[in-house]
Motif scaffolding. Structure first.
Motif, PDB file in Angstrom:
ATOM      1  N   UNK A  80       1.073  -1.210  -0.006  1.00  0.00           N
ATOM      2  CA  UNK A  80       0.054   0.247  -0.158  1.00  0.00           C
ATOM      3  C   UNK A  80       0.921   1.294   0.182  1.00  0.00           C
ATOM      4  N   UNK A  81       1.968   1.149   0.700  1.00  0.00           N
ATOM      5  CA  UNK A  81       2.702   2.385   0.653  1.00  0.00           C
ATOM      6  C   UNK A  81       3.705   2.775  -0.651  1.00  0.00           C
ATOM      7  N   UNK A  82       4.054   1.407  -1.214  1.00  0.00           N
ATOM      8  CA  UNK A  82       4.616   1.526  -2.500  1.00  0.00           C
ATOM      9  C   UNK A  82       3.722   2.439  -3.624  1.00  0.00           C
ATOM     10  N   UNK A  83       2.063   1.647  -3.446  1.00  0.00           N
ATOM     11  CA  UNK A  83       1.272   2.488  -4.185  1.00  0.00           C
ATOM     12  C   UNK A  83       1.126   3.977  -3.960  1.00  0.00           C
ATOM     13  N   UNK A  84       1.028   4.262  -2.692  1.00  0.00           N
ATOM     14  CA  UNK A  84       1.025   5.804  -2.371  1.00  0.00           C
ATOM     15  C   UNK A  84       2.109   6.553  -2.679  1.00  0.00           C
ATOM     16  N   UNK A  85       3.180   6.042  -2.610  1.00  0.00           N
ATOM     17  CA  UNK A  85       4.440   6.704  -3.097  1.00  0.00           C
ATOM     18  C   UNK A  85       4.255   7.211  -4.789  1.00  0.00           C
ATOM     19  N   UNK A  86       3.767   6.275  -5.517  1.00  0.00           N
ATOM     20  CA  UNK A  86       3.531   6.334  -6.782  1.00  0.00           C
ATOM     21  C   UNK A  86       2.321   7.373  -7.094  1.00  0.00           C
ATOM     22  N   UNK A  87       1.421   7.413  -6.265  1.00  0.00           N
ATOM     23  CA  UNK A  87       0.283   8.363  -6.551  1.00  0.00           C
ATOM     24  C   UNK A  87       0.410   9.659  -5.765  1.00  0.00           C
ATOM     25  N   UNK A  88       1.484   9.869  -4.923  1.00  0.00           N
ATOM     26  CA  UNK A  88       1.717  11.268  -4.339  1.00  0.00           C
ATOM     27  C   UNK A  88       1.673  12.376  -5.364  1.00  0.00           C
ATOM     28  N   UNK A 110       2.188  15.446  -4.796  1.00  0.00           N
ATOM     29  CA  UNK A 110       2.892  16.663  -4.428  1.00  0.00           C
ATOM     30  C   UNK A 110       4.360  16.122  -4.000  1.00  0.00           C
ATOM     31  N   UNK A 111       5.553  16.951  -4.197  1.00  0.00           N
ATOM     32  CA  UNK A 111       7.075  16.287  -3.473  1.00  0.00           C
ATOM     33  C   UNK A 111       6.686  16.134  -2.027  1.00  0.00           C
ATOM     34  N   UNK A 112       6.025  17.057  -1.364  1.00  0.00           N
ATOM     35  CA  UNK A 112       5.979  16.949   0.182  1.00  0.00           C
ATOM     36  C   UNK A 112       5.131  15.372   0.587  1.00  0.00           C
ATOM     37  N   UNK A 113       4.350  15.161  -0.199  1.00  0.00           N
ATOM     38  CA  UNK A 113       3.651  13.663   0.218  1.00  0.00           C
ATOM     39  C   UNK A 113       4.510  12.815  -0.098  1.00  0.00           C
ATOM     40  N   UNK A 114       5.245  12.852  -1.252  1.00  0.00           N
ATOM     41  CA  UNK A 114       6.149  11.757  -1.718  1.00  0.00           C
ATOM     42  C   UNK A 114       7.455  11.674  -0.747  1.00  0.00           C
ATOM     43  N   UNK A 115       7.963  12.664  -0.317  1.00  0.00           N
ATOM     44  CA  UNK A 115       8.922  12.797   0.636  1.00  0.00           C
ATOM     45  C   UNK A 115       8.363  12.034   2.063  1.00  0.00           C
ATOM     46  N   UNK A 116       7.388  12.185   2.366  1.00  0.00           N
ATOM     47  CA  UNK A 116       6.758  11.777   3.601  1.00  0.00           C
ATOM     48  C   UNK A 116       6.640  10.297   3.508  1.00  0.00           C
ATOM     49  N   UNK A 117       6.289   9.579   2.257  1.00  0.00           N
ATOM     50  CA  UNK A 117       5.833   8.392   2.269  1.00  0.00           C
ATOM     51  C   UNK A 117       7.264   7.677   1.878  1.00  0.00           C
ATOM     52  N   UNK A 118       8.039   8.276   1.016  1.00  0.00           N
ATOM     53  CA  UNK A 118       9.263   7.582   0.853  1.00  0.00           C
ATOM     54  C   UNK A 118      10.266   7.316   2.172  1.00  0.00           C
ATOM     55  N   UNK A 119       9.856   8.310   3.052  1.00  0.00           N
ATOM     56  CA  UNK A 119      10.572   8.181   4.303  1.00  0.00           C
ATOM     57  C   UNK A 119      10.176   7.039   5.430  1.00  0.00           C
ATOM     58  N   UNK A 120       8.931   6.968   5.185  1.00  0.00           N
ATOM     59  CA  UNK A 120       8.237   5.646   5.947  1.00  0.00           C
ATOM     60  C   UNK A 120       8.530   4.463   5.203  1.00  0.00           C
TER      61      UNK A 120
END
Length: 571
Positions: A503-511, A513-523
């Motif tokens: 689910x997190x991998x999906x969320x990274x690819x659908x972020x 904004x850069x801010x959302x992507x950064x948050x999810x990548x750090x998770x």
């Protein structure tokens, strides 16, 4: 006698290399440490394959290594983007000049055909398929055969790159019977179970999968500036420039095919490769050992003929543990092993000052996405033993034991790595020494690339050392870390992942904004660090030597760190 036996393989390799044809004036000779696994433009796996395919085929967009920027290749401009509710549309137009090897134009039909090949079931496309899953359909412009629009699910910042980052295939060459013509791209974006019984698709897949891309010159004809001229297994691969390549007439500095001949020579042994370079039998050598590189920097005679470069590479050396095996199923066991990896010792042995330790799969140089809260695990013998005890292992006089599934099991580790790579060899030997201090017996084994790949895909290993190349443009790890990629034959060799990580991998690819992507990548980085099956060790600086008779090398941190097609002979 011992010295003679050690030198014999090197001597034979060198004599074999010296037997190659004399270098042509405008020929660039490049060393490959190993033979490419394949030259398939839809299922390549290693850097060597990609470097060759890039010269034969083209994508819609390309990275200009001189500026490390994304630029149009087959198309006239970057795509026009329109967001419509849950969809995003990307519209491209192919250059009027773009043509195939037979002179026929590249059209939107070829783009649609390529998407079908990449998305279709039964076709050997496992490595590239996840990259285009978000493209649901393609709309062809009825008034312009060169214009088309990708219909994409959702939105993510890197979609602009991903829509243009796959090699385009000539439909006339790969599907002369039109077997895929009646199948629509949209049909390949939903349930594929019915299509698996489609007779046309089955026939196409059978023919396509049977192609030997190493010897099939007839199929290695894309829109790029070169054609395969010769392929001698485990020796050399020769490409020749097309005489009337369409890109020659464009005033585009990032679209080049300057050298008449580019030859790649397979020399597994680093000492032999360096000797060939010094004797000017190679023009380009990368991955030079740190000690040798420092020596070359102080060699005035060598620097008269060669230029040395040290770009920050996006290549990560990592350790992989097979978490599917019962003895490694407890993450505390894997964490203990991680604390026995002396990364500073590995860097000192093989990289010296040319590497940076990392706690993450993201390069530390990418500040906005690297998780600075994570620290690289350091060698810590007492912490490793404490974690082993917590995982249920008991240390006895001859090692660590644990009852697993009713069977008394001893903790042993077999480490495999690619033969000829001194970085992996040093890492394996250093780990063997540190693990022995903890009472864990470790065996190390070098393997040829093909066997290593087979073992990894079949999950027949305990632990390995490998490298992973990336870029600063896209962070789509689904093809590498999803649970579906963990099936037999998939590239998720370690078995990392669960429903939450998917689910997190999906969320990274659908972020969006850069801010959302950064948050999810750090998770994701935190999850990987805790799981300790995929263990990033360090990012390295590349070490390259290039003959001074060439200009315009376009040195970059992006693999292969130079653009050999752009090389120009100095006057």
């Amino acid at each position: 006698m011992r010295k003679a036996s050690l030198l014999l393989p090197i001597l034979l390799l060198f004599l074999c290399f010296c037997s190659q044809p004399q270098q042509e004036l405008n020929e660039v000779k490049v060393r490959f440490p190993l033979e490419p696994e394949t030259i398939s433009p839809v299922n390549y796996a290693d850097a060597e394959s990609l470097q060759i395919i890039n010269l034969l085929f083209q994508s819609l967009l390309v990275v200009d290594l001189e500026e490390d920027k994304l630029k149009p290749a087959l198309v006239t401009a970057m795509p026009e983007m329109v967001r419509q509710d849950s969809l995003t549309l990307f519209t491209y137009e192919i250059r009027d000049e773009a043509a195939w090897s037979d002179g026929s134009p590249v059209t939107a039909d070829d783009i649609a055909f390529t998407l079908k090949v990449l998305k279709a079931p039964l076709v050997n496309n496992e490595r590239v398929k996840p990259q285009v899953e978000f493209i649901r359909d393609i709309r062809l412009d009825k008034t312009n055969p060169r214009k088309f629009t990708f219909v994409c699910d959702g939105y993510a910042p890197e979609m602009e790159l991903l829509t243009g980052d796959f090699f385009i295939l000539p439909s006339y060459l790969f599907d002369p019977q039109g077997l895929l013509k009646s199948i629509q791209v949209a049909e390949l974006s939903d349930d594929l179970s019915e299509l698996e019984n489609n007779e046309n698709l089955k026939a196409f897949a059978q023919e396509f999968n049977a192609i030997n891309f190493k010897s099939g010159k007839a199929f290695l004809q894309g829109s790029g500036g070169y054609l395969l001229d010769a392929y001698l297994p485990n020796q050399h691969i020769v490409l020749k420039r097309k005489q009337n390549w369409w890109g020659n007439n464009l005033d585009q500095a990032h679209l080049t095919a300057h050298p008449d001949v580019i030859s790649f020579h397979v020399i597994p042994d680093n000492t032999t490769a360096l000797l060939a370079l010094k004797n000017k039998q190679l023009d380009v050598l990368d991955n030079i050992s740190a000690a040798e590189f420092d020596h070359l920097k102080s060699d005035k005679n060598f620097k008269n003929d060669f230029t040395l470069h040290t770009p920050d590479a996006y290549e990560c050396t990592y350790a992989g543990i097979n978490s599917r095996l019962p003895k490694f199923s407890d993450k505390r066991t894997r964490q203990a092993i991680a604390h026995l990896l002396d990364v500073s010792g590995m860097i000192k042995a093989s990289q010296q000052n040319y590497a940076t330790p990392t706690a993450s799969i993201i390069p530390p140089s990418i500040n906005e996405y690297y998780n600075t809260n994570l620290k690289p695990r350091s060698y810590n013998l007492s912490e490793a033993k404490a974690l082993l005890n917590a995982a249920g292992w008991k240390q006895e006089q001859d090692g660590w034991y644990k009852t697993i599934n009713g069977k008394r099991t001893k903790l042993t580790i077999d480490v495999i790595y690619r033969a000829g790579n001194s970085n992996f060899e040093n890492a394996a030997l250093i780990f063997q020494q540190t693990a022995s201090k903890a009472g864990i017996p470790v065996t190390v084994q070098a393997m040829e690339a093909n066997l290593l790949s087979q073992k990894s895909k079949a999950h027949e290993f305990d632990m390995f050392f490998r490298s992973l190349s990336g870029n600063p443009f896209v962070f789509n790890f689904q093809g590498l870390l999803s649970t579906s990629a963990g099936e037999l034959g998939g590239p998720n060799y370690t078995g990392f992942g669960n429903e939450q990580s998917d689910k997190l991998l999906d969320a990274i690819n659908t972020a969006d904004t850069p801010e959302k992507k950064a948050q999810r990548l750090k998770q994701l980085q935190t999850m990987l660090h805790d799981d300790a099956a995929f263990i990033p060790l360090y990012y390295q600086k590349e070490r390259i030597a290039i003959n001074k008779r060439f200009d315009n090398a376009k040195i970059s941190g992006l693999s292969p760190n130079y653009d050999v097609s752009a090389f120009t002979l100095k006057n």
